[in-house]
Design a protein around this motif. Structure first.
Motif, PDB file in Angstrom:
ATOM      1  N   GLY A  20      -3.007   3.449  -1.208  1.00 56.05           N
ATOM      2  CA  GLY A  20      -1.640   3.925  -1.390  1.00 56.05           C
ATOM      3  C   GLY A  20      -1.495   5.468  -1.923  1.00 56.05           C
ATOM      4  O   GLY A  20      -2.089   6.013  -2.464  1.00 56.05           O
ATOM      5  N   TYR A  67       2.733   7.005  -2.997  1.00 58.78           N
ATOM      6  CA  TYR A  67       4.191   6.626  -2.598  1.00 58.78           C
ATOM      7  C   TYR A  67       4.835   7.878  -3.479  1.00 58.78           C
ATOM      8  O   TYR A  67       5.971   7.649  -4.243  1.00 58.78           O
ATOM      9  CB  TYR A  67       4.845   5.656  -2.926  1.00 58.78           C
ATOM     10  CG  TYR A  67       3.712   4.605  -1.972  1.00 58.78           C
ATOM     11  CD1 TYR A  67       3.928   4.390  -0.698  1.00 58.78           C
ATOM     12  CD2 TYR A  67       2.942   3.929  -2.806  1.00 58.78           C
ATOM     13  CE1 TYR A  67       2.818   3.420  -0.363  1.00 58.78           C
ATOM     14  CE2 TYR A  67       1.942   3.003  -2.157  1.00 58.78           C
ATOM     15  CZ  TYR A  67       2.043   2.754  -0.795  1.00 58.78           C
ATOM     16  OH  TYR A  67       1.074   2.020  -0.281  1.00 58.78           O
ATOM     17  N   ASP A  89      -6.578   1.617  -6.575  1.00 57.82           N
ATOM     18  CA  ASP A  89      -5.350   1.753  -6.153  1.00 57.82           C
ATOM     19  C   ASP A  89      -4.395   1.047  -7.347  1.00 57.82           C
ATOM     20  O   ASP A  89      -5.031   0.128  -8.072  1.00 57.82           O
ATOM     21  CB  ASP A  89      -5.058   0.877  -4.792  1.00 57.82           C
ATOM     22  CG  ASP A  89      -3.705   1.102  -4.185  1.00 57.82           C
ATOM     23  OD1 ASP A  89      -3.567   1.905  -3.360  1.00 57.82           O
ATOM     24  OD2 ASP A  89      -2.768   0.461  -4.861  1.00 57.82           O
ATOM     25  N   VAL A  90      -3.267   1.479  -7.641  1.00 56.73           N
ATOM     26  CA  VAL A  90      -2.465   0.810  -8.758  1.00 56.73           C
ATOM     27  C   VAL A  90      -2.401  -0.555  -8.425  1.00 56.73           C
ATOM     28  O   VAL A  90      -2.117  -1.458  -9.483  1.00 56.73           O
ATOM     29  CB  VAL A  90      -1.205   1.738  -8.925  1.00 56.73           C
ATOM     30  CG1 VAL A  90      -0.227   1.337  -7.915  1.00 56.73           C
ATOM     31  CG2 VAL A  90      -0.485   1.422 -10.092  1.00 56.73           C
ATOM     32  N   HIS A  91      -2.375  -0.826  -7.265  1.00 57.46           N
ATOM     33  CA  HIS A  91      -1.993  -2.486  -6.949  1.00 57.46           C
ATOM     34  C   HIS A  91      -3.421  -3.319  -6.818  1.00 57.46           C
ATOM     35  O   HIS A  91      -4.461  -2.684  -6.302  1.00 57.46           O
ATOM     36  CB  HIS A  91      -1.255  -2.584  -5.645  1.00 57.46           C
ATOM     37  CG  HIS A  91      -0.007  -1.838  -5.624  1.00 57.46           C
ATOM     38  ND1 HIS A  91       0.149  -0.760  -4.795  1.00 57.46           N
ATOM     39  CD2 HIS A  91       1.072  -2.185  -6.379  1.00 57.46           C
ATOM     40  CE1 HIS A  91       1.413  -0.327  -5.196  1.00 57.46           C
ATOM     41  NE2 HIS A  91       1.959  -1.131  -5.985  1.00 57.46           N
ATOM     42  N   ASP A  93      -1.691   6.172  -6.062  1.00 63.10           N
ATOM     43  CA  ASP A  93      -0.439   5.636  -6.368  1.00 63.10           C
ATOM     44  C   ASP A  93      -0.699   5.223  -8.059  1.00 63.10           C
ATOM     45  O   ASP A  93       0.622   4.891  -8.660  1.00 63.10           O
ATOM     46  CB  ASP A  93       0.211   4.424  -5.664  1.00 63.10           C
ATOM     47  CG  ASP A  93      -0.935   3.330  -5.411  1.00 63.10           C
ATOM     48  OD1 ASP A  93      -2.139   3.244  -5.846  1.00 63.10           O
ATOM     49  OD2 ASP A  93      -0.518   2.413  -4.388  1.00 63.10           O
ATOM     50  N   HIS A 108      -6.080  -3.127   1.473  1.00 61.80           N
ATOM     51  CA  HIS A 108      -6.735  -3.918   0.831  1.00 61.80           C
ATOM     52  C   HIS A 108      -5.895  -5.244   0.390  1.00 61.80           C
ATOM     53  O   HIS A 108      -6.348  -6.147  -0.161  1.00 61.80           O
ATOM     54  CB  HIS A 108      -7.149  -3.439  -0.740  1.00 61.80           C
ATOM     55  CG  HIS A 108      -6.073  -2.908  -1.364  1.00 61.80           C
ATOM     56  ND1 HIS A 108      -6.172  -2.457  -2.806  1.00 61.80           N
ATOM     57  CD2 HIS A 108      -4.793  -2.421  -1.198  1.00 61.80           C
ATOM     58  CE1 HIS A 108      -4.938  -2.157  -3.270  1.00 61.80           C
ATOM     59  NE2 HIS A 108      -4.265  -1.922  -2.065  1.00 61.80           N
TER      60      HIS A 108
HETATM   61 ZN   LIG Z   1      -1.039   0.611  -3.790  1.00 62.62          ZN
END
Ligand SMILES: [Zn+2]
Length: 305
Positions: free
Chosen positions: A276, A278, A158-160, A235, A120
């Protein structure tokens, strides 16, 4: 057999070696789903790579030519944050084909699942944050071009923030982009999504689910999409190295249930992509992705026994 197909290719691996992005996770997830007998080999379907024509529905010809010919500048590679290789290019074209196939499966069976994708952060004219080609946007534009759908909603968990997707569809009223993310995190510049849910650092399960549920249900009622593309990032997990939210395994499963259940009970099919993850321990990332597949199965069985 599973009530939906798992779109997967061994070539999804970007072969990054020692990198914070564990791109071997796709293979490890595939192996986990087989070993736990959640899935059988015949539940998996291999995608075709997207054609350049499909990629060009989203990306500029200059960026596509740079990727094809390996003529990225030093600046391009810095922004992308992964080294350039032929395998990387093949993997991105394949991920875009995979998400397109998963979206077609969703229209047919209610749920489609790409064991990959979710890139994304890719913009029309450049890549960033490990993302060169925006598979989500390619799938939407291709299905629209085929006349299979008109209106799509991207639910990006996603966390972002989904900056590339937000920018691509900024002027496009046929696509609603929802992003729920940690505000104090990459990307520093966040082009507005249709709905951005900005979360403070360290938010846990209860607040996350409450904010997501309120925003998503309101968006669903107002926009009435014909397809949801669910970006199921791993994430937001509390032990993620690049994330600063504090979701538990249970909270992430509840999130999956909320997104998939809400769509299907509104008669809107869902295409799921991974994004994501990690975690300190990569096994945790695999568990979160495997749980998303398990929740998709659970919801489908409940609604369509
Ligand atoms: Zn992410």
């Amino acid at each position: 057999m599973l009530p939906f197909r798992l779109v997967y290719s061994e070539e999804y691996d970007l072969h990054l070696g020692d990198h914070v992005f564990p791109s071997k996770k796709y293979k490890w997830l595939h192996d986990r789903l087989i070993h736990t007998r959640f899935a059988a080999p015949e539940d998996f379907v291999a995608p075709e790579p997207a054609t350049d024509q499909d990629i060009l529905l989203v990306h500029g010809s200059e960026w596509v030519a740079k990727l094809r010919s390996g003529t990225l500048t030093y600046q391009d590679i810095l922004r992308l944050e992964i080294p350039y290789s032929r395998q990387v290019v093949e993997a991105f074209w394949l991920a875009a084909g995979g998400t397109t196939l998963a979206a077609r499966h969703a229209l047919e069976h209610g749920v489609g699942f790409n064991v990959g994708g979710g890139f994304h952060h890719a913009f029309p004219d450049h890549g960033e944050g490990f993302c060169a080609i925006n598979d989500i946007a390619v799938a939407v534009r291709r299905l629209q071009k085929d006349g299979a759908i008109r209106r799509a909603m991207v639910v990006d968990c996603d966390v972002h923030q989904g900056n590339g997707t937000a920018a691509i569809f900024a002027e496009d009223l046929s696509v609603f982009t929802l992003s729920i993310h940690q505000f104090n995190n990459y990307p520093s510049e966040k082009p507005p999504s249709s709905l951005d849910i900005n979360l403070a650092d360290g938010v846990g399960d209860a607040e996350y689910l409450n904010r997501l549920g309120n925003g998503y249900r309101a968006a669903m009622a107002m926009f009435k999409p014909e397809l949801v593309l669910y970006v199921a990032g791993a994430d937001p997990f509390l032990e993620d190295q690049l994330g600063g939210l504090s979701l538990t395994f249970d909270g992430l499963m509840e999130r999956d249930r909320l997104v998939i259940w809400t769509a299907l009970t509104h008669d809107v099919p869902v295409a799921i992509v991974l994004a994501g993850g990690y975690a300190q321990n990569v096994e945790d990332t695999i568990t979160i992705h495997a749980n998303t597949a398990a929740i998709a199965k659970e919801v489908l069985k409940k609604l369509r026994p």
